[in-house]
Design a protein around this motif. Structure first.
Motif, PDB file in Angstrom:
ATOM      1  N   UNK A  13      28.176 -21.572   1.970  1.00  0.00           N
ATOM      2  CA  UNK A  13      27.172 -20.580   1.571  1.00  0.00           C
ATOM      3  C   UNK A  13      26.049 -20.587   2.599  1.00  0.00           C
ATOM      4  N   UNK A  14      25.492 -19.402   2.836  1.00  0.00           N
ATOM      5  CA  UNK A  14      24.416 -19.229   3.810  1.00  0.00           C
ATOM      6  C   UNK A  14      23.127 -18.879   3.087  1.00  0.00           C
ATOM      7  N   UNK A  15      22.033 -19.532   3.496  1.00  0.00           N
ATOM      8  CA  UNK A  15      20.729 -19.332   2.861  1.00  0.00           C
ATOM      9  C   UNK A  15      19.677 -18.959   3.903  1.00  0.00           C
ATOM     10  N   UNK A  67      11.736 -16.092  11.044  1.00  0.00           N
ATOM     11  CA  UNK A  67      12.633 -15.137  11.688  1.00  0.00           C
ATOM     12  C   UNK A  67      13.918 -15.825  12.131  1.00  0.00           C
ATOM     13  N   UNK A  68      14.976 -15.665  11.387  1.00  0.00           N
ATOM     14  CA  UNK A  68      16.274 -16.197  11.780  1.00  0.00           C
ATOM     15  C   UNK A  68      16.617 -17.572  11.239  1.00  0.00           C
ATOM     16  N   UNK A  69      15.685 -18.236  10.559  1.00  0.00           N
ATOM     17  CA  UNK A  69      15.993 -19.557  10.002  1.00  0.00           C
ATOM     18  C   UNK A  69      17.195 -19.429   9.075  1.00  0.00           C
ATOM     19  N   UNK A  70      18.170 -20.305   9.264  1.00  0.00           N
ATOM     20  CA  UNK A  70      19.392 -20.267   8.456  1.00  0.00           C
ATOM     21  C   UNK A  70      19.802 -21.675   8.070  1.00  0.00           C
ATOM     22  N   UNK A  71      20.118 -21.852   6.793  1.00  0.00           N
ATOM     23  CA  UNK A  71      20.703 -23.093   6.299  1.00  0.00           C
ATOM     24  C   UNK A  71      22.062 -22.738   5.739  1.00  0.00           C
ATOM     25  N   UNK A  72      23.070 -23.510   6.109  1.00  0.00           N
ATOM     26  CA  UNK A  72      24.413 -23.327   5.558  1.00  0.00           C
ATOM     27  C   UNK A  72      24.766 -24.601   4.794  1.00  0.00           C
ATOM     28  N   UNK A  73      25.467 -24.428   3.691  1.00  0.00           N
ATOM     29  CA  UNK A  73      25.842 -25.575   2.873  1.00  0.00           C
ATOM     30  C   UNK A  73      27.303 -25.453   2.473  1.00  0.00           C
ATOM     31  N   UNK A  74      27.989 -26.582   2.473  1.00  0.00           N
ATOM     32  CA  UNK A  74      29.381 -26.653   2.042  1.00  0.00           C
ATOM     33  C   UNK A  74      29.400 -27.222   0.627  1.00  0.00           C
ATOM     34  N   UNK A  84      23.922 -27.743   7.227  1.00  0.00           N
ATOM     35  CA  UNK A  84      23.372 -27.662   8.574  1.00  0.00           C
ATOM     36  C   UNK A  84      22.296 -26.600   8.568  1.00  0.00           C
ATOM     37  N   UNK A  85      21.338 -26.728   9.477  1.00  0.00           N
ATOM     38  CA  UNK A  85      20.372 -25.645   9.608  1.00  0.00           C
ATOM     39  C   UNK A  85      19.929 -25.500  11.044  1.00  0.00           C
ATOM     40  N   UNK A  86      19.534 -24.277  11.360  1.00  0.00           N
ATOM     41  CA  UNK A  86      19.161 -23.937  12.723  1.00  0.00           C
ATOM     42  C   UNK A  86      18.276 -22.706  12.702  1.00  0.00           C
ATOM     43  N   UNK A 140      25.750 -16.545  11.844  1.00  0.00           N
ATOM     44  CA  UNK A 140      24.502 -16.037  11.263  1.00  0.00           C
ATOM     45  C   UNK A 140      23.430 -15.771  12.307  1.00  0.00           C
ATOM     46  N   UNK A 141      23.331 -16.633  13.312  1.00  0.00           N
ATOM     47  CA  UNK A 141      22.238 -16.537  14.291  1.00  0.00           C
ATOM     48  C   UNK A 141      22.652 -15.793  15.550  1.00  0.00           C
ATOM     49  N   UNK A 142      23.917 -15.793  15.880  1.00  0.00           N
ATOM     50  CA  UNK A 142      24.469 -15.079  17.046  1.00  0.00           C
ATOM     51  C   UNK A 142      23.752 -15.421  18.354  1.00  0.00           C
TER      52      UNK A 142
END
Length: 191
Positions: A13-15, A67-74, A84-86, A140-142
């Protein structure tokens, strides 16, 4: 703790930044489980490598990089088993003035993703979850380039990053008395 089954049972999931604060405690606990070698090391807390420091770091990054902050969770069976986040950032911000000259010109001027954390709970490691989380962040961030810091003694993390295509770019210290990390850099291949 949930026991692992097949990788197909894992959902990513992407947050965005507004969705992250309620997840911070779960993320911090998972980080601690995934990094016992850090948490149990004397002096780690003074180096900023602790559960409270991670909580502060995540919330600071959420606030400062909307702007663009993304956290992904399994998730497996309803429980978070990795994250992970970036966020996109400038080369000056990410590398610092001492390291910028050592970074290839294209990485200094291209769209850069700073990968801050990538962690998978120990029972779930080695099943491709870290790779899937990384791929979700790239989607997500490309970015054109991705960079991260890894402790030189983190051989499991370093092996994953090597397989993903990251290469050593130089030593990095985020403060005069802070620990030395390996700064890794990867050019992202166009899809």
């Amino acid at each position: 703790m949930t026991t692992p089954s097949t990788r197909t049972d894992v959902v990513i999931r992407t947050y965005g930044p507004g969705q992250v604060p309620p997840l911070v405690d779960t993320v911090a606990d998972l980080w601690a489980d995934a990094h016992p070698e850090i948490v149990d090391t004397p002096g780690a807390a003074s180096d900023g490598l602790s559960v409270p420091a991670l909580r502060r770091q995540v919330l600071s990054h959420v606030s400062n990089h909307q702007e663009g902050f993304t956290l992904v969770a399994a998730y497996a069976h309803g429980s978070m088993v990795g994250f992970g986040y970036a966020f996109p950032c400038s080369a000056d911000y990410w590398f610092g003035s001492d390291l910028v000259p050592q970074v290839p010109e294209r990485a200094r001027t291209g769209r850069l993703m700073g990968l801050c954390e990538l962690a998978v709970a120990p029972p779930w490691q080695g099943q491709g979850i870290g790779t899937r989380l990384h791929a979700a962040l790239l989607t997500a961030i490309a970015p054109e380039w991705s960079s991260l810091l890894v402790r030189p003694d983190n051989s499991a993390g370093r092996a994953l990053y090597d397989r993903l295509g990251y290469r050593y770019a130089g030593p990095y210290r985020n403060g005069p008395d802070g620990p030395v990390f390996d700064l890794l850099l990867m050019q992202v291949e166009a899809a």
